[in-house]
Design a protein around this motif. Structure first.
Motif, PDB file in Angstrom:
ATOM      1  N   THR A 167      -7.273   7.183  -9.943  1.00  0.00           N
ATOM      2  CA  THR A 167      -7.728   6.111  -9.047  1.00  0.00           C
ATOM      3  C   THR A 167      -6.695   4.993  -8.982  1.00  0.00           C
ATOM      4  O   THR A 167      -6.500   4.375  -7.936  1.00  0.00           O
ATOM      5  CB  THR A 167      -9.087   5.553  -9.513  1.00  0.00           C
ATOM      6  N   ASP A 168      -6.000   4.740 -10.099  1.00  0.00           N
ATOM      7  CA  ASP A 168      -4.945   3.729 -10.101  1.00  0.00           C
ATOM      8  C   ASP A 168      -3.849   4.098  -9.113  1.00  0.00           C
ATOM      9  O   ASP A 168      -3.296   3.227  -8.437  1.00  0.00           O
ATOM     10  CB  ASP A 168      -4.333   3.576 -11.497  1.00  0.00           C
ATOM     11  N   LEU A 169      -3.545   5.384  -9.031  1.00  0.00           N
ATOM     12  CA  LEU A 169      -2.524   5.839  -8.088  1.00  0.00           C
ATOM     13  C   LEU A 169      -2.969   5.568  -6.661  1.00  0.00           C
ATOM     14  O   LEU A 169      -2.195   5.056  -5.852  1.00  0.00           O
ATOM     15  CB  LEU A 169      -2.229   7.328  -8.278  1.00  0.00           C
ATOM     16  N   HIS A 170      -4.215   5.881  -6.331  1.00  0.00           N
ATOM     17  CA  HIS A 170      -4.715   5.613  -4.974  1.00  0.00           C
ATOM     18  C   HIS A 170      -4.639   4.121  -4.661  1.00  0.00           C
ATOM     19  O   HIS A 170      -4.263   3.722  -3.557  1.00  0.00           O
ATOM     20  CB  HIS A 170      -6.146   6.116  -4.802  1.00  0.00           C
ATOM     21  N   ALA A 171      -4.984   3.302  -5.631  1.00  0.00           N
ATOM     22  CA  ALA A 171      -4.918   1.856  -5.448  1.00  0.00           C
ATOM     23  C   ALA A 171      -3.481   1.402  -5.245  1.00  0.00           C
ATOM     24  O   ALA A 171      -3.187   0.611  -4.342  1.00  0.00           O
ATOM     25  CB  ALA A 171      -5.527   1.142  -6.656  1.00  0.00           C
ATOM     26  N   LEU A 172      -2.583   1.904  -6.076  1.00  0.00           N
ATOM     27  CA  LEU A 172      -1.182   1.522  -5.972  1.00  0.00           C
ATOM     28  C   LEU A 172      -0.607   1.907  -4.615  1.00  0.00           C
ATOM     29  O   LEU A 172       0.102   1.115  -3.980  1.00  0.00           O
ATOM     30  CB  LEU A 172      -0.378   2.156  -7.106  1.00  0.00           C
ATOM     31  N   LEU A 173      -0.933   3.096  -4.135  1.00  0.00           N
ATOM     32  CA  LEU A 173      -0.448   3.513  -2.822  1.00  0.00           C
ATOM     33  C   LEU A 173      -0.996   2.612  -1.721  1.00  0.00           C
ATOM     34  O   LEU A 173      -0.262   2.224  -0.800  1.00  0.00           O
ATOM     35  CB  LEU A 173      -0.820   4.972  -2.555  1.00  0.00           C
ATOM     36  N   ALA A 174      -2.276   2.258  -1.804  1.00  0.00           N
ATOM     37  CA  ALA A 174      -2.869   1.375  -0.799  1.00  0.00           C
ATOM     38  C   ALA A 174      -2.206  -0.001  -0.830  1.00  0.00           C
ATOM     39  O   ALA A 174      -1.897  -0.580   0.221  1.00  0.00           O
ATOM     40  CB  ALA A 174      -4.373   1.254  -1.024  1.00  0.00           C
ATOM     41  N   ILE A 175      -1.965  -0.516  -2.025  1.00  0.00           N
ATOM     42  CA  ILE A 175      -1.328  -1.825  -2.172  1.00  0.00           C
ATOM     43  C   ILE A 175       0.093  -1.787  -1.624  1.00  0.00           C
ATOM     44  O   ILE A 175       0.522  -2.695  -0.896  1.00  0.00           O
ATOM     45  CB  ILE A 175      -1.354  -2.273  -3.651  1.00  0.00           C
ATOM     46  N   MET A 176       0.830  -0.724  -1.957  1.00  0.00           N
ATOM     47  CA  MET A 176       2.212  -0.611  -1.487  1.00  0.00           C
ATOM     48  C   MET A 176       2.286  -0.499   0.032  1.00  0.00           C
ATOM     49  O   MET A 176       3.134  -1.146   0.661  1.00  0.00           O
ATOM     50  CB  MET A 176       2.897   0.579  -2.157  1.00  0.00           C
ATOM     51  N   ARG A 177       1.410   0.303   0.624  1.00  0.00           N
ATOM     52  CA  ARG A 177       1.419   0.460   2.086  1.00  0.00           C
ATOM     53  C   ARG A 177       1.110  -0.858   2.775  1.00  0.00           C
ATOM     54  O   ARG A 177       1.765  -1.239   3.732  1.00  0.00           O
ATOM     55  CB  ARG A 177       0.414   1.525   2.519  1.00  0.00           C
ATOM     56  N   ALA A 178       0.084  -1.553   2.292  1.00  0.00           N
ATOM     57  CA  ALA A 178      -0.303  -2.823   2.910  1.00  0.00           C
ATOM     58  C   ALA A 178       0.791  -3.872   2.728  1.00  0.00           C
ATOM     59  O   ALA A 178       1.127  -4.610   3.671  1.00  0.00           O
ATOM     60  CB  ALA A 178      -1.617  -3.318   2.310  1.00  0.00           C
ATOM     61  N   ASP A 179       1.366  -3.932   1.541  1.00  0.00           N
ATOM     62  CA  ASP A 179       2.430  -4.893   1.255  1.00  0.00           C
ATOM     63  C   ASP A 179       3.644  -4.611   2.142  1.00  0.00           C
ATOM     64  O   ASP A 179       4.215  -5.528   2.745  1.00  0.00           O
ATOM     65  CB  ASP A 179       2.799  -4.825  -0.227  1.00  0.00           C
ATOM     66  N   SER A 180       4.019  -3.351   2.255  1.00  0.00           N
ATOM     67  CA  SER A 180       5.169  -2.985   3.098  1.00  0.00           C
ATOM     68  C   SER A 180       4.928  -3.305   4.569  1.00  0.00           C
ATOM     69  O   SER A 180       5.861  -3.607   5.302  1.00  0.00           O
ATOM     70  CB  SER A 180       5.488  -1.497   2.950  1.00  0.00           C
ATOM     71  N   ALA A 181       3.665  -3.244   4.997  1.00  0.00           N
ATOM     72  CA  ALA A 181       3.318  -3.561   6.386  1.00  0.00           C
ATOM     73  C   ALA A 181       3.212  -5.070   6.612  1.00  0.00           C
ATOM     74  O   ALA A 181       2.989  -5.511   7.736  1.00  0.00           O
ATOM     75  CB  ALA A 181       2.002  -2.885   6.759  1.00  0.00           C
ATOM     76  N   GLY A 182       3.367  -5.854   5.537  1.00  0.00           N
ATOM     77  CA  GLY A 182       3.298  -7.304   5.665  1.00  0.00           C
ATOM     78  C   GLY A 182       1.880  -7.853   5.701  1.00  0.00           C
ATOM     79  O   GLY A 182       1.667  -8.989   6.110  1.00  0.00           O
ATOM     80  N   ASP A 183       0.914  -7.055   5.286  1.00  0.00           N
ATOM     81  CA  ASP A 183      -0.485  -7.462   5.289  1.00  0.00           C
ATOM     82  C   ASP A 183      -1.101  -7.107   3.937  1.00  0.00           C
ATOM     83  O   ASP A 183      -1.891  -6.164   3.828  1.00  0.00           O
ATOM     84  CB  ASP A 183      -1.225  -6.753   6.428  1.00  0.00           C
ATOM     85  N   PRO A 184      -0.748  -7.873   2.887  1.00  0.00           N
ATOM     86  CA  PRO A 184      -1.204  -7.508   1.541  1.00  0.00           C
ATOM     87  C   PRO A 184      -2.722  -7.502   1.431  1.00  0.00           C
ATOM     88  O   PRO A 184      -3.416  -8.272   2.083  1.00  0.00           O
ATOM     89  CB  PRO A 184      -0.582  -8.582   0.653  1.00  0.00           C
ATOM     90  N   LEU A 185      -3.203  -6.582   0.602  1.00  0.00           N
ATOM     91  CA  LEU A 185      -4.642  -6.447   0.381  1.00  0.00           C
ATOM     92  C   LEU A 185      -5.162  -7.537  -0.539  1.00  0.00           C
ATOM     93  O   LEU A 185      -4.447  -8.031  -1.409  1.00  0.00           O
ATOM     94  CB  LEU A 185      -4.940  -5.095  -0.274  1.00  0.00           C
ATOM     95  N   THR A 186      -6.415  -7.853  -0.367  1.00  0.00           N
ATOM     96  CA  THR A 186      -7.129  -8.661  -1.347  1.00  0.00           C
ATOM     97  C   THR A 186      -7.862  -7.685  -2.262  1.00  0.00           C
ATOM     98  O   THR A 186      -8.083  -6.528  -1.888  1.00  0.00           O
ATOM     99  CB  THR A 186      -8.159  -9.586  -0.669  1.00  0.00           C
TER     100      THR A 186
END
Length: 157
Positions: free
Chosen positions: A37-56
């Motif tokens: 689950t940490d991997l899924h979270a990390l991927l989601a965080i990385m994708r959002a951060d790279s898109a310039g829209d970081p997750l809360t």
């Protein structure tokens, strides 16, 4: 091919892909002492951060179908491991955003980079119309599964 046989073939192919992707994710997670689950979270965080829209954390919680407490524990683990950092970069200082740390991208690139290169070579064998059809199919299937998961009440993990 009959419609039912085509459907069954596509379902089997999607199951094969999902299974192999899951196993690859487990290998990555195991090598880096992460829970899957940490991997899924990390991927989601990385994708959002790279898109310039970081997750809360709240958005991450909803995306992963986890409780807020489980999400907090997950983000704490990722932060301790040096993969994620919390920030407060908006005008509302109470709003926490999640950003990938410098080592997260490097670790991901080292592990998944060769797969990306092989994917590029594979995609070169498809023309634009084929790739458009595949993309349309995958978006529709992802939306369908996400909607079904929501209808089943997942999200209170």
């Amino acid at each position: 091919m009959a419609a039912r046989a085509r459907r069954d073939e596509l379902v089997a192919l999607l199951q094969d892909y999902a299974g192999e992707s899951g196993l690859l994710g487990q290998v990555f997670a195991g090598r880096h002492r992460l829970h899957p689950t940490d991997l899924h979270a990390l991927l989601a965080i990385m994708r959002a951060d790279s898109a310039g829209d970081p997750l809360t954390p709240g958005v991450l919680s909803a995306r992963l179908g986890l409780s807020t407490g489980a999400t907090t524990a997950l983000v704490d683990r990722l932060e301790r491991a040096g993969h994620v950092r919390r920030g407060r970069e908006s005008a509302d200082r109470r709003r926490i955003t999640l950003r990938q740390s410098g080592d997260a991208a490097g670790i991901g690139a080292a592990f998944f980079g060769p797969l990306g290169s092989r994917m590029d070579a594979l995609l070169a064998d498809f023309d634009d119309a084929e790739l458009d059809a595949v993309a349309r199919f995958l978006v529709a299937m992802t939306d369908l599964v996400r909607e079904h998961r929501a209808a089943m009440g997942a999200g209170s993990g």
